[in-house]
Enzyme design. Structure first.
Site, PDB file in Angstrom:
ATOM      1  N   GLY A  14     -28.913  35.090  78.993  1.00  0.00           N
ATOM      2  CA  GLY A  14     -29.613  35.933  77.951  1.00  0.00           C
ATOM      3  C   GLY A  14     -29.980  37.295  78.297  1.00  0.00           C
ATOM      4  O   GLY A  14     -30.982  37.560  77.980  1.00  0.00           O
ATOM      5  N   GLY A  15     -28.854  38.131  79.022  1.00  0.00           N
ATOM      6  CA  GLY A  15     -29.164  39.406  79.339  1.00  0.00           C
ATOM      7  C   GLY A  15     -28.673  40.526  78.520  1.00  0.00           C
ATOM      8  O   GLY A  15     -28.914  41.745  78.767  1.00  0.00           O
ATOM      9  N   SER A  17     -29.940  40.949  75.237  1.00  0.00           N
ATOM     10  CA  SER A  17     -30.985  41.562  74.327  1.00  0.00           C
ATOM     11  C   SER A  17     -32.490  41.287  74.569  1.00  0.00           C
ATOM     12  O   SER A  17     -32.789  40.596  75.576  1.00  0.00           O
ATOM     13  CB  SER A  17     -30.674  41.055  72.715  1.00  0.00           C
ATOM     14  OG  SER A  17     -31.016  39.797  72.876  1.00  0.00           O
ATOM     15  N   GLY A  18     -33.224  42.013  73.813  1.00  0.00           N
ATOM     16  CA  GLY A  18     -34.842  41.765  74.129  1.00  0.00           C
ATOM     17  C   GLY A  18     -35.253  41.705  75.402  1.00  0.00           C
ATOM     18  O   GLY A  18     -35.048  42.629  76.362  1.00  0.00           O
ATOM     19  N   ILE A  19     -35.995  40.589  75.979  1.00  0.00           N
ATOM     20  CA  ILE A  19     -36.454  40.606  77.402  1.00  0.00           C
ATOM     21  C   ILE A  19     -35.396  40.659  78.429  1.00  0.00           C
ATOM     22  O   ILE A  19     -35.741  41.078  79.508  1.00  0.00           O
ATOM     23  CB  ILE A  19     -37.425  39.399  77.362  1.00  0.00           C
ATOM     24  CG1 ILE A  19     -38.775  39.428  76.649  1.00  0.00           C
ATOM     25  CG2 ILE A  19     -37.965  39.035  78.835  1.00  0.00           C
ATOM     26  CD1 ILE A  19     -39.518  38.409  76.306  1.00  0.00           C
ATOM     27  N   SER A 136     -43.339  30.142  77.219  1.00  0.00           N
ATOM     28  CA  SER A 136     -44.173  30.901  76.130  1.00  0.00           C
ATOM     29  C   SER A 136     -45.549  30.507  76.070  1.00  0.00           C
ATOM     30  O   SER A 136     -45.940  29.451  76.393  1.00  0.00           O
ATOM     31  CB  SER A 136     -43.374  30.337  74.669  1.00  0.00           C
ATOM     32  OG  SER A 136     -44.202  30.448  73.658  1.00  0.00           O
ATOM     33  N   TYR A 149     -40.320  24.126  69.135  1.00  0.00           N
ATOM     34  CA  TYR A 149     -40.262  25.196  70.072  1.00  0.00           C
ATOM     35  C   TYR A 149     -41.332  24.823  71.040  1.00  0.00           C
ATOM     36  O   TYR A 149     -40.963  25.078  72.461  1.00  0.00           O
ATOM     37  CB  TYR A 149     -40.770  26.479  69.463  1.00  0.00           C
ATOM     38  CG  TYR A 149     -40.285  27.722  70.404  1.00  0.00           C
ATOM     39  CD1 TYR A 149     -38.990  28.458  70.700  1.00  0.00           C
ATOM     40  CD2 TYR A 149     -41.436  28.277  70.907  1.00  0.00           C
ATOM     41  CE1 TYR A 149     -39.153  29.235  71.565  1.00  0.00           C
ATOM     42  CE2 TYR A 149     -41.455  29.149  71.742  1.00  0.00           C
ATOM     43  CZ  TYR A 149     -40.340  29.932  71.972  1.00  0.00           C
ATOM     44  OH  TYR A 149     -40.264  30.824  72.894  1.00  0.00           O
TER      45      TYR A 149
END
Length: 253
Positions: A14-15, A17-19, A136, A149
């Site tokens: 998950g590189g 977008s975002g964090i 989270s 979640y």
């Protein structure tokens, strides 16, 4: 002057977008050889152009795809020193409205997918490396509508502790960075929530933060890089909240 990740190979799930993208840019700036994954080819291409990363289209909900992406990266770049399990999906629904499909959608990425991504990374990692997970603050908070979640992230927190214990013989440190309300594209991708609802949710989040603002992806990325680096050489099994004081100030009271 030497950089923290000179000569290191970093893989980010998950590189794009975002964090994850903020982390990819930071790792690249610190000298890392970099591989990233994501589901969207357009954002992957843009991230690769920004960072020089090897960009691999892959869905973390599919363990076989994660395994193939890791093998491709290791073949191209060499053994992995850092694995950042960051990809995730969000969604809010009150308990009566949580369907089996909704629950599975959240857990297939955030818990099941994250665990198997880590498992499949281990054969490609050097001893003495580091693994970082994105958690989270929701894992410890009783936030209405967040059952699916929060359960996934709380389960992932348990996974981090167990992996940290199991990987002690290999000197692989395993830690978690847990963002509070953060301005990322994930906020705008909650199933069934239109722009007005998302805007109201953002205002509610800001009101809940003692620092009275949303976090920025770069602020989370800095902590992820710290945990991945030798600066954190005596830290494992930790969960660091990067949340403007939500858990320890607002939630604790």
């Amino acid at each position: 002057m030497a950089k923290r990740f000179d000569g290191k190979t970093v893989f980010i799930f998950g590189g794009n977008s975002g964090i994850g993208l903020a982390s990819a840019e930071a790792f690249a700036a610190e000298g890392a050889k970099l591989a990233i994954t994501g589901r969207d080819q357009a954002t992957l291409d843009a991230a690769a152009e920004k960072t020089g990363a090897l960009a691999i289209r892959s869905d973390m909900a599919d363990p076989a795809a994660s395994g193939a992406a890791l093998a491709q990266a290791a073949d191209a770049l060499g053994p992995l020193d850092v694995v950042f399990v960051n990809a995730g999906v969000g969604g809010f629904a009150a308990a009566p409205d949580v369907s089996e499909e909704f629950w599975d959608h959240i857990h297939d990425v955030n818990l099941r997918g994250a665990f198997f991504a880590a498992q499949k990374a281990l054969p490609h990692m050097r001893d003495g490396g580091a693994m970082v997970f994105t958690g989270s603050t929701g894992s410890v908070m009783g936030l209405p509508g967040n059952s699916a979640y929060a359960a996934a992230k709380a389960g992932l927190r348990a996974v981090v502790r167990i992996l940290a214990a199991e990987l002690l013989p290999r000197k692989i440190r395993v830690n978690m960075v847990s963002p509070g309300p953060t301005e990322t594209p994930l906020i705008n991708r909650n199933p069934g929530m239109g722009p007005e609802v998302v805007d109201q949710m953002r205002k509610h989040m800001i009101a809940s933060v003692p620092m009275h603002r949303m976090g920025e992806p770069e602020e989370i990325a800095r902590v992820a890089l710290f945990l991945a680096s030798e600066d954190a050489s005596f830290i494992t099994a930790a969960d660091i909240f990067v949340d403007g004081g939500v858990v320890e100030l607002a939630y604790a009271t």
